[in-house]
Design a protein around this motif. Sequence first.
Motif, PDB file in Angstrom:
ATOM      1  N   LYS A   2      42.542  54.381  42.922  1.00 27.21           N
ATOM      2  CA  LYS A   2      42.431  54.230  41.476  1.00 27.21           C
ATOM      3  C   LYS A   2      42.132  52.770  41.132  1.00 27.21           C
ATOM      4  O   LYS A   2      42.760  51.855  41.653  1.00 27.21           O
ATOM      5  N   ASN A   3      41.206  52.549  40.254  1.00 22.75           N
ATOM      6  CA  ASN A   3      40.828  51.210  39.761  1.00 22.75           C
ATOM      7  C   ASN A   3      40.348  50.296  40.875  1.00 22.75           C
ATOM      8  O   ASN A   3      40.553  49.081  40.810  1.00 22.75           O
ATOM      9  N   LYS A   4      39.774  50.845  41.914  1.00 24.20           N
ATOM     10  CA  LYS A   4      39.254  49.998  42.988  1.00 24.20           C
ATOM     11  C   LYS A   4      37.783  50.327  43.178  1.00 24.20           C
ATOM     12  O   LYS A   4      37.413  51.084  44.059  1.00 24.20           O
ATOM     13  N   LEU A   5      37.006  49.784  42.333  1.00 22.34           N
ATOM     14  CA  LEU A   5      35.567  49.989  42.442  1.00 22.34           C
ATOM     15  C   LEU A   5      34.957  48.749  43.079  1.00 22.34           C
ATOM     16  O   LEU A   5      35.026  47.654  42.536  1.00 22.34           O
ATOM     17  N   TYR A   6      34.414  48.915  44.240  1.00 23.41           N
ATOM     18  CA  TYR A   6      33.878  47.779  44.985  1.00 23.41           C
ATOM     19  C   TYR A   6      32.358  47.783  45.003  1.00 23.41           C
ATOM     20  O   TYR A   6      31.757  46.957  45.675  1.00 23.41           O
ATOM     21  N   ALA A   7      31.735  48.673  44.298  1.00 18.69           N
ATOM     22  CA  ALA A   7      30.280  48.756  44.333  1.00 18.69           C
ATOM     23  C   ALA A   7      29.667  47.519  43.687  1.00 18.69           C
ATOM     24  O   ALA A   7      30.076  47.086  42.616  1.00 18.69           O
ATOM     25  N   GLY A   8      28.703  46.932  44.337  1.00 13.94           N
ATOM     26  CA  GLY A   8      28.000  45.776  43.803  1.00 13.94           C
ATOM     27  C   GLY A   8      28.728  44.454  43.984  1.00 13.94           C
ATOM     28  O   GLY A   8      28.335  43.454  43.405  1.00 13.94           O
ATOM     29  N   ASP A  30      30.663  41.525  46.728  1.00 13.56           N
ATOM     30  CA  ASP A  30      30.600  41.019  48.098  1.00 13.56           C
ATOM     31  C   ASP A  30      31.850  41.485  48.846  1.00 13.56           C
ATOM     32  O   ASP A  30      32.973  41.178  48.433  1.00 13.56           O
ATOM     33  N   PRO A  31      31.704  42.191  49.938  1.00 15.62           N
ATOM     34  CA  PRO A  31      32.880  42.716  50.637  1.00 15.62           C
ATOM     35  C   PRO A  31      33.773  41.628  51.211  1.00 15.62           C
ATOM     36  O   PRO A  31      34.990  41.775  51.235  1.00 15.62           O
ATOM     37  N   ARG A  32      33.198  40.496  51.620  1.00 18.61           N
ATOM     38  CA  ARG A  32      34.034  39.434  52.188  1.00 18.61           C
ATOM     39  C   ARG A  32      34.948  38.851  51.137  1.00 18.61           C
ATOM     40  O   ARG A  32      36.124  38.593  51.389  1.00 18.61           O
ATOM     41  N   GLU A  33      34.437  38.640  49.933  1.00 14.83           N
ATOM     42  CA  GLU A  33      35.271  38.088  48.865  1.00 14.83           C
ATOM     43  C   GLU A  33      36.401  39.043  48.511  1.00 14.83           C
ATOM     44  O   GLU A  33      37.534  38.619  48.267  1.00 14.83           O
ATOM     45  N   GLU A  34      36.106  40.340  48.485  1.00 14.59           N
ATOM     46  CA  GLU A  34      37.145  41.315  48.159  1.00 14.59           C
ATOM     47  C   GLU A  34      38.225  41.336  49.237  1.00 14.59           C
ATOM     48  O   GLU A  34      39.409  41.461  48.941  1.00 14.59           O
ATOM     49  N   LEU A  35      37.821  41.206  50.505  1.00 12.06           N
ATOM     50  CA  LEU A  35      38.808  41.175  51.581  1.00 12.06           C
ATOM     51  C   LEU A  35      39.641  39.902  51.525  1.00 12.06           C
ATOM     52  O   LEU A  35      40.848  39.924  51.800  1.00 12.06           O
ATOM     53  N   PHE A  36      39.033  38.769  51.183  1.00 11.99           N
ATOM     54  CA  PHE A  36      39.795  37.523  51.088  1.00 11.99           C
ATOM     55  C   PHE A  36      40.811  37.576  49.962  1.00 11.99           C
ATOM     56  O   PHE A  36      41.849  36.926  50.022  1.00 11.99           O
ATOM     57  N   LYS A  37      40.576  38.357  48.893  1.00 15.99           N
ATOM     58  CA  LYS A  37      41.551  38.496  47.820  1.00 15.99           C
ATOM     59  C   LYS A  37      42.843  39.102  48.347  1.00 15.99           C
ATOM     60  O   LYS A  37      43.937  38.722  47.937  1.00 15.99           O
ATOM     61  N   PHE A  38      42.712  40.022  49.262  1.00 19.52           N
ATOM     62  CA  PHE A  38      43.918  40.640  49.821  1.00 19.52           C
ATOM     63  C   PHE A  38      44.622  39.705  50.791  1.00 19.52           C
ATOM     64  O   PHE A  38      45.812  39.815  51.000  1.00 19.52           O
ATOM     65  N   ARG A  39      43.909  38.794  51.401  1.00 19.61           N
ATOM     66  CA  ARG A  39      44.483  37.890  52.392  1.00 19.61           C
ATOM     67  C   ARG A  39      45.221  36.741  51.736  1.00 19.61           C
ATOM     68  O   ARG A  39      46.167  36.208  52.315  1.00 19.61           O
ATOM     69  N   ASP A  40      44.814  36.323  50.553  1.00 21.08           N
ATOM     70  CA  ASP A  40      45.400  35.146  49.911  1.00 21.08           C
ATOM     71  C   ASP A  40      46.904  35.311  49.726  1.00 21.08           C
ATOM     72  O   ASP A  40      47.381  36.280  49.131  1.00 21.08           O
ATOM     73  N   GLY A  41      47.647  34.378  50.284  1.00 23.54           N
ATOM     74  CA  GLY A  41      49.092  34.358  50.125  1.00 23.54           C
ATOM     75  C   GLY A  41      49.826  35.353  50.997  1.00 23.54           C
ATOM     76  O   GLY A  41      51.026  35.502  50.877  1.00 23.54           O
ATOM     77  N   LYS A  42      49.121  36.038  51.877  1.00 23.79           N
ATOM     78  CA  LYS A  42      49.788  37.029  52.714  1.00 23.79           C
ATOM     79  C   LYS A  42      49.562  36.675  54.179  1.00 23.79           C
ATOM     80  O   LYS A  42      48.464  36.353  54.582  1.00 23.79           O
ATOM     81  N   SER A  43      50.624  36.698  54.919  1.00 19.74           N
ATOM     82  CA  SER A  43      50.528  36.507  56.357  1.00 19.74           C
ATOM     83  C   SER A  43      51.395  37.578  56.995  1.00 19.74           C
ATOM     84  O   SER A  43      52.560  37.752  56.624  1.00 19.74           O
ATOM     85  N   TYR A  44      50.816  38.277  57.905  1.00 22.31           N
ATOM     86  CA  TYR A  44      51.545  39.385  58.503  1.00 22.31           C
ATOM     87  C   TYR A  44      52.340  38.961  59.726  1.00 22.31           C
ATOM     88  O   TYR A  44      53.118  39.727  60.243  1.00 22.31           O
TER      89      TYR A  44
END
Length: 196
Positions: free
Chosen positions: A144-150, A152-166
């Motif tokens: 839900k509410n995750k439309l990634y069309a159009g 940049d996939p790298r930028e979207e992946l970096f949003k999830f990485r910011d501030g998170k370390s597993y």
Amino acid sequence: DPGPEAELGVGGAAGTYVTRTVWHHKLNQILCGLSDGDIRVFFDPALSKNGVLLCVDKAAKRPDALSALLLSRPAAPPSGQVLAPHALPMYKVERNTKKHRDESRADPVRSKRPEPPANGPMTGAGQTAVGLTFMQSIVNVTTKNKLYAGKDPREELFKFRDGKSYVDHAYDAKVYAKRTVEEDEEEMEGKKKRKK
């Protein structure tokens, strides 16, 4: 007196033939088995003993009323299937009638009908009250509410990485030993020197 190779008429129905011939030496009688299931016995009243002679001398049985009635009826041809309507369920043979086929078609278990897709307010096996299966509801929540069309996939992946370390979470609590290995070794050497 016919020779040893004399022919003997069996007297069977047209198209029947002898399948097996046996001579019984004690009874002195010849038995012939025919292809239609009949048995013919040939004997000489002067030379044969017992066997078929025991039946030949008897008088014919007087037919009673029931036997006469049964013999007057035409014999029904034998059918290959015995119908027992009140047989036990384990012995019952299901007949292939139109009514039976229609019942089987209507029953979803017997017809092995697949489960219909969930698209309404119905409940069934593995479905919630809304009509969605568990996996469908999980997919709906996560996408839900995750439309990634159009984008940049790298930028979207970096949003999830910011501030998170597993990996860092395992080392958050910085607990160190009260003493180091070197201190323990020095103490052990000191104790050894005092003992000497």
